[in-house]
Design a protein around this motif. Structure first.
Motif, PDB file in Angstrom:
ATOM      1  N   GLY A  76       0.954  -1.584   0.018  1.00  0.00           N
ATOM      2  CA  GLY A  76      -0.123   0.312  -0.018  1.00  0.00           C
ATOM      3  C   GLY A  76       0.495   1.110   0.107  1.00  0.00           C
ATOM      4  O   GLY A  76      -0.103   2.254  -0.211  1.00  0.00           O
ATOM      5  N   ARG A  77       1.742   1.210   0.130  1.00  0.00           N
ATOM      6  CA  ARG A  77       3.142   2.558   0.031  1.00  0.00           C
ATOM      7  C   ARG A  77       2.586   2.786  -1.453  1.00  0.00           C
ATOM      8  O   ARG A  77       3.411   2.132  -2.257  1.00  0.00           O
ATOM      9  N   VAL A  78       2.976   4.808  -1.162  1.00  0.00           N
ATOM     10  CA  VAL A  78       3.197   4.630  -2.319  1.00  0.00           C
ATOM     11  C   VAL A  78       3.990   6.438  -2.453  1.00  0.00           C
ATOM     12  O   VAL A  78       4.583   6.421  -1.662  1.00  0.00           O
ATOM     13  N   GLU A  79       4.378   5.528  -3.750  1.00  0.00           N
ATOM     14  CA  GLU A  79       5.587   6.726  -4.029  1.00  0.00           C
ATOM     15  C   GLU A  79       6.123   7.320  -5.662  1.00  0.00           C
ATOM     16  O   GLU A  79       5.327   6.840  -6.228  1.00  0.00           O
ATOM     17  N   THR A  80       6.544   8.724  -5.370  1.00  0.00           N
ATOM     18  CA  THR A  80       6.208   8.964  -6.380  1.00  0.00           C
ATOM     19  C   THR A  80       7.533   9.919  -6.537  1.00  0.00           C
ATOM     20  O   THR A  80       7.965  10.442  -5.449  1.00  0.00           O
ATOM     21  N   PHE A  81       7.378  10.167  -8.325  1.00  0.00           N
ATOM     22  CA  PHE A  81       9.105  11.375  -8.691  1.00  0.00           C
ATOM     23  C   PHE A  81       9.313  11.263  -9.437  1.00  0.00           C
ATOM     24  O   PHE A  81       7.794  11.064 -11.032  1.00  0.00           O
ATOM     25  N   VAL A  82       9.114  12.800 -10.304  1.00  0.00           N
ATOM     26  CA  VAL A  82      10.245  12.744 -11.649  1.00  0.00           C
ATOM     27  C   VAL A  82      10.784  12.007 -12.162  1.00  0.00           C
ATOM     28  O   VAL A  82      12.079  12.377 -11.806  1.00  0.00           O
ATOM     29  N   ALA A  83      10.656  12.034 -13.367  1.00  0.00           N
ATOM     30  CA  ALA A  83      11.810  11.665 -14.226  1.00  0.00           C
ATOM     31  C   ALA A  83      12.133  12.829 -15.564  1.00  0.00           C
ATOM     32  O   ALA A  83      11.379  13.115 -15.839  1.00  0.00           O
ATOM     33  N   GLY A  84      12.934  12.654 -15.334  1.00  0.00           N
ATOM     34  CA  GLY A  84      13.773  14.168 -15.654  1.00  0.00           C
ATOM     35  C   GLY A  84      15.098  14.238 -15.763  1.00  0.00           C
ATOM     36  O   GLY A  84      15.565  13.504 -15.644  1.00  0.00           O
ATOM     37  N   ALA A  85      15.634  14.991 -16.450  1.00  0.00           N
ATOM     38  CA  ALA A  85      16.919  15.618 -16.583  1.00  0.00           C
ATOM     39  C   ALA A  85      17.454  16.281 -15.608  1.00  0.00           C
ATOM     40  O   ALA A  85      19.077  16.246 -15.532  1.00  0.00           O
TER      41      ALA A  85
END
Length: 185
Positions: free
Chosen positions: A104-113
């Motif tokens: 149930g853990r949620v992780e968010t991140f940005v794929a970018g340079a």
């Protein structure tokens, strides 16, 4: 799934630059959202680690490789998971990724340079983890490659079933944030 059969996408909604990129990479619409083209499927195979007793689905290719593109016209990839591990490699653009783990853990991140700001050029999503992606404000594309080991097979893929499933997995608060990334059909 065989290599991309060469169907071209001609959408009035795509920019000329994206239409050219879609044609140059031989991309077609993906059921998750966005566009894709399978560019490699290892000839060598291995026993299917996901085969159930009595199954005739006994092998998997060692690996597969695709391009995957989000654009302003198709700016989100809906929640889905695979059984195999997927390595993602950024070519250009930016996208937000949302991962929901089996606990149930949620992780968010940005794929970018912009790695100095914590953006990722490469990332791994292990099998069994739901993922979705979308273009953040100010981004009009995200082009990545995905390497799947053992190789991708639609038999090993599923979409998150419903909002109720999302709530049961991640809770009401997270579901309220992310239910718009569920596939509607």
């Amino acid at each position: 799934m065989a290599l991309n059969p060469g169907k071209l996408v001609k959408s009035e909604a795509e920019t000329a630059e994206h239409a050219e990129l879609i044609q140059a990479l031989n991309l077609i619409p993906h059921v998750e959202g966005g566009y894709f083209a399978e560019t490699d499927r290892a000839v060598d195979t291995m026993p299917n680690p996901y085969a159930e007793a009595g199954s005739t689905d006994t092998t998997r290719n060692l690996s597969t490789l695709i391009y995957y593109l989000l654009t302003r016209y198709t700016p989100a990839g809906h929640f889905h998971r695979n059984k195999s591990r997927t390595t993602h490699l950024l070519h250009r653009g930016r996208a937000v990724y949302v991962l929901i783990y089996p606990d149930g853990r949620v992780e968010t991140f940005v794929a970018g340079a912009d790695v100095a700001k914590g953006e990722k050029l490469q990332w791994i999503v292990d099998g069994g983890i739901y993922k979705a992606s979308f273009l953040p404000p100010g981004s009009d594309e995200c082009l990545i490659s995905e390497v799947v080991v053992p190789g991708f097979d639609f038999a090993d893929h599923d979409f998150m079933a419903s909002r109720d499933h999302l709530v049961a997995l991640a809770g009401e608060e997270e579901a309220a944030k992310w239910d718009w990334l569920l596939r509607k059909d």
